[in-house]
Design a protein around this motif. Structure first.
Motif, PDB file in Angstrom:
ATOM      1  N   SER A 130       0.831  -1.214   0.000  1.00 37.07           N
ATOM      2  CA  SER A 130       0.000   0.000   0.000  1.00 37.07           C
ATOM      3  C   SER A 130       0.860   1.257   0.000  1.00 37.07           C
ATOM      4  N   ILE A 131       1.999   1.208   0.678  1.00 34.48           N
ATOM      5  CA  ILE A 131       2.915   2.358   0.699  1.00 34.48           C
ATOM      6  C   ILE A 131       3.452   2.632  -0.706  1.00 34.48           C
ATOM      7  N   PHE A 132       3.924   1.586  -1.376  1.00 29.83           N
ATOM      8  CA  PHE A 132       4.492   1.774  -2.708  1.00 29.83           C
ATOM      9  C   PHE A 132       3.426   2.129  -3.741  1.00 29.83           C
ATOM     10  N   THR A 133       2.214   1.625  -3.542  1.00 34.00           N
ATOM     11  CA  THR A 133       1.126   2.013  -4.443  1.00 34.00           C
ATOM     12  C   THR A 133       0.820   3.496  -4.291  1.00 34.00           C
ATOM     13  N   SER A 134       0.743   3.961  -3.062  1.00 36.07           N
ATOM     14  CA  SER A 134       0.507   5.390  -2.827  1.00 36.07           C
ATOM     15  C   SER A 134       1.619   6.234  -3.445  1.00 36.07           C
ATOM     16  N   ALA A 135       2.860   5.755  -3.298  1.00 40.60           N
ATOM     17  CA  ALA A 135       3.989   6.479  -3.889  1.00 40.60           C
ATOM     18  C   ALA A 135       3.865   6.532  -5.406  1.00 40.60           C
ATOM     19  N   SER A 173       1.986   6.176   7.875  1.00 42.10           N
ATOM     20  CA  SER A 173       1.977   5.630   6.519  1.00 42.10           C
ATOM     21  C   SER A 173       2.345   6.693   5.501  1.00 42.10           C
ATOM     22  N   CYS A 174       1.820   7.898   5.667  1.00 43.98           N
ATOM     23  CA  CYS A 174       2.122   8.979   4.731  1.00 43.98           C
ATOM     24  C   CYS A 174       3.579   9.422   4.843  1.00 43.98           C
TER      25      CYS A 174
END
Length: 396
Positions: free
Chosen positions: A136-141, A376-377
């Motif tokens: 989810s972190i890399f997807t947001s990035a 997370s952000c």
């Protein structure tokens, strides 16, 4: 994170709650060993809005359009979408079945703990939780990068630091839980309206149109692989991007009434809308292309913006259409933040991360896991710094 550890902690907390005072949704959650921390403010349309805003198939195709052309051509995109839609339907049905049986915000890591053999359940759950949250972190990035690049492309400047601006801007939308359900519906309609406007405008204004053979039978292999079959398989990563993150709705199970029925509707609805929008959208763009080489070599660094300019012949018109893509991308990133915060919070609730008791707290006034959201952000921002560092190094 086995029942014997995390589960007993929550069961102890549930012992202090009068089970007779719980509604059927909270009671089902209590049976799994958890108490109701978040208010159930979402409707099925709101969850569908968040789920589709995250997957956003036509937007995903926009981001992968030119790379897809060079690793399979229009054939890859047009037929790859059909193939991935069928596969995603199977994935969606499986996720729906599990979400219906175990409506828990933890999603896959909780299911792994429940269904894996007892001997491996703890390890499987822990590994699944970390992979899910990291994903989810890399997807947001990735979404922040694509949206920031689109903003910069409209200025025809090279300022990759806009990534952080987009990430910070989207952060604040997830800080107040009461507005999130309505925001999910707004981002859904923003995406669908933007899709429709681009779908109609680009083919209608394009000065010329490609032949049907180019759209449905033109295979391009510039991957370096000598075999077209291998190039096609490798290129499917581009169309797979259009159906990613189908699990998003499952992580909102504790924020909607009757999740065992509503979450499957949201998941399969995401796949259905995603297929219709991405397939028709890609066909419309392929028919409207006039110079494929000019797209990949555009000075803006945003091939889709160059395609809009080719079709409309107007910089203002191209920027307006790209603004619709940017608005959709921001909605996608907001949904990403919702998704990653629930993953982090539920994983912390089951003691899956360091300082778990700190990050498992839900702000009662805001009705969001604000600490998990903030952390997370921060990680998304750190990943963005990796891009900024490499961009600076390669452009010196």
């Amino acid at each position: 994170m086995e029942k014997s550890t995390a589960g007993t902690t929550h069961e102890a907390g549930m012992a202090e709650v009068d089970l007779k005072s719980l509604d059927s949704d909270a009671l089902k959650l209590a049976e799994m060993g958890y108490k109701q921390d978040l208010r159930r403010n979402y409707t099925v349309l709101s969850v569908l809005g968040v789920g589709f805003s995250l997957t956003n198939s036509w937007w995903g195709i926009s981001a992968a359009l030119v790379t897809g052309i060079r690793s399979g051509g229009p054939v890859l995109i047009v037929y790859g979408i059909i193939l991935l839609a069928l596969i995603s339907t199977c994935v969606g049905i499986t996720l729906s079945e599990l979400a219906s049986a175990y409506p828990n915000a933890g999603g896959q890591y909780f299911w792994a703990n429940e269904l894996a053999p007892r001997r491996y359940a703890n390890f499987a759950s822990y590994l699944t939780g970390w992979f899910g949250w990291a994903g989810s972190i890399f997807t947001s990035a990735s979404v922040a990068l694509g949206t920031g690049a689109a903003c910069v492309g409209c200025w025809q400047l090279a300022h990759p630091d806009f990534y952080q601006v987009v990430n910070i801007f989207s952060f604040f939308f997830n800080c107040y839980g009461r507005t999130l359900p309505a925001l999910g519906q707004i981002t859904l309609w923003t995406s669908l309206i933007s899709f429709f406007v681009i779908l109609v405008t680009v083919p209608a204004k394009a000065p010329t149109h490609e032949h049907a053979k180019f759209v449905f039978a033109n295979f391009v292999n510039e991957t370096g692989w000598s075999q077209n079959g291998i190039a096609f398989i490798v290129g499917l990563i581009n169309t797979n991007y259009a159906f990613a993150c189908l699990d998003c709705a499952a992580h909102l199970s504790e924020e909607i009434h009757r999740p065992e029925k509503m979450i499957p509707v949201a998941i399969l609805g995401t796949v259905a809308i995603g297929f219709v929008t991405s397939w028709t959208y890609s066909i419309a763009l392929f028919f409207s292309m006039t110079n494929v080489e000019g797209l990949s070599g555009t000075l803006t660094g945003v091939p889709l913006l160059a395609l809009f300019y080719q079709a409309l012949g107007s910089k203002a018109g191209a920027i307006v259409l790209e603004a619709l893509v940017i608005a959709t991308g921001i909605g996608c990133l907001i949904a990403c933040h919702t998704w990653q915060s629930r993953l982090c919070w539920s994983f912390a609730r089951d003691h899956g991360i360091p300082l778990s008791s700190f990050f498992a707290k839900v702000d009662g006034r805001l009705n969001v896991p604000i600490r998990a959201h903030f952390m997370s952000c921060i990680f998304v921002a750190i990943v963005g710094c990796l891009y900024l560092g490499s961009y600076t190094a390669f452009n010196r």
